[in-house]
Design a protein around this motif. Structure first.
Motif, short mmCIF file in Angstrom:
data_model
loop_
_atom_site.label_atom_id
_atom_site.label_comp_id
_atom_site.label_asym_id
_atom_site.label_seq_id
_atom_site.Cartn_x
_atom_site.Cartn_y
_atom_site.Cartn_z
N ARG A 1 -5.44 -10.50 4.04
CA ARG A 1 -5.27 -12.02 3.55
C ARG A 1 -5.20 -11.85 2.09
O ARG A 1 -5.49 -10.83 1.51
N SER B 1 -5.93 -12.26 -4.91
CA SER B 1 -6.81 -11.33 -4.49
C SER B 1 -6.68 -10.96 -2.92
O SER B 1 -6.24 -11.89 -2.23
N THR B 2 -6.60 -9.66 -2.59
CA THR B 2 -6.30 -9.28 -0.98
C THR B 2 -7.55 -8.52 -0.61
O THR B 2 -8.32 -7.92 -1.14
N ASN B 3 -7.53 -8.44 0.74
CA ASN B 3 -8.52 -7.82 1.80
C ASN B 3 -7.67 -7.53 2.85
O ASN B 3 -6.75 -8.00 3.45
N TYR B 4 -8.17 -6.34 3.55
CA TYR B 4 -7.52 -5.85 4.39
C TYR B 4 -8.34 -5.06 5.57
O TYR B 4 -9.41 -4.89 5.36
N ASP C 1 -9.58 -2.35 8.26
CA ASP C 1 -9.64 -0.96 7.89
C ASP C 1 -8.53 -0.21 8.68
O ASP C 1 -7.93 0.88 8.10
N LYS D 1 -5.75 -0.47 6.00
CA LYS D 1 -5.97 -0.25 4.52
C LYS D 1 -5.28 0.96 4.00
O LYS D 1 -5.31 1.95 4.54
#
Length: 114
Positions: free
Chosen positions: A50, A56-59, A61, A64
């Motif tokens: 996202r 800002s990002t998030n993944y 696992d 990643k």
């Protein structure tokens, strides 16, 4: 609301790369948190990445360090750069808001196989 359309999928060998695009209609795109999701055969659709309006990002696992999400608000477009692809990355890839809305696009097929 946005209506997304994904593109850029294809067949790639293990270790290869692909770049997916998500073109989203609607005037709210720049303010929305957007996400990438995928659905492998026989499995539920899962979140993988996202990006916020401020980039800002998030993944998940599972991706990643290999996948990178980005966006160009001037083009109402989000991208997913996928490197070091593995056979288990084979799936239909979708974009949507995060959290997900009912407005799904057609998805784009990614197949990782030798």
């Amino acid at each position: 609301q946005v209506q997304p359309v994904e593109s850029g999928g294809g067949l790639v060998q293990p270790g290869g790369s692909l770049r997916l695009s998500c073109a989203a209609s609607g005037s709210d795109f720049s303010r929305l948190v957007m996400g990438w999701y995928r659905q492998a055969p026989g499995k539920q659709r899962e979140f993988i990445a996202r990006i916020t309006s401020g980039a800002s990002t998030n993944y998940a696992d599972s991706v990643k360090g290999r996948f990178t999400v980005s966006r160009d608000n001037s083009k109402n477009t989000m991208y997913l750069q996928m490197n070091s692809l593995k056979p288990e990355d084979t799936a239909v890839y979708y974009c949507n808001t995060f959290p997900r809305s009912p407005h799904w696009g057609p998805g784009t097929q990614v197949t990782v196989s030798s």
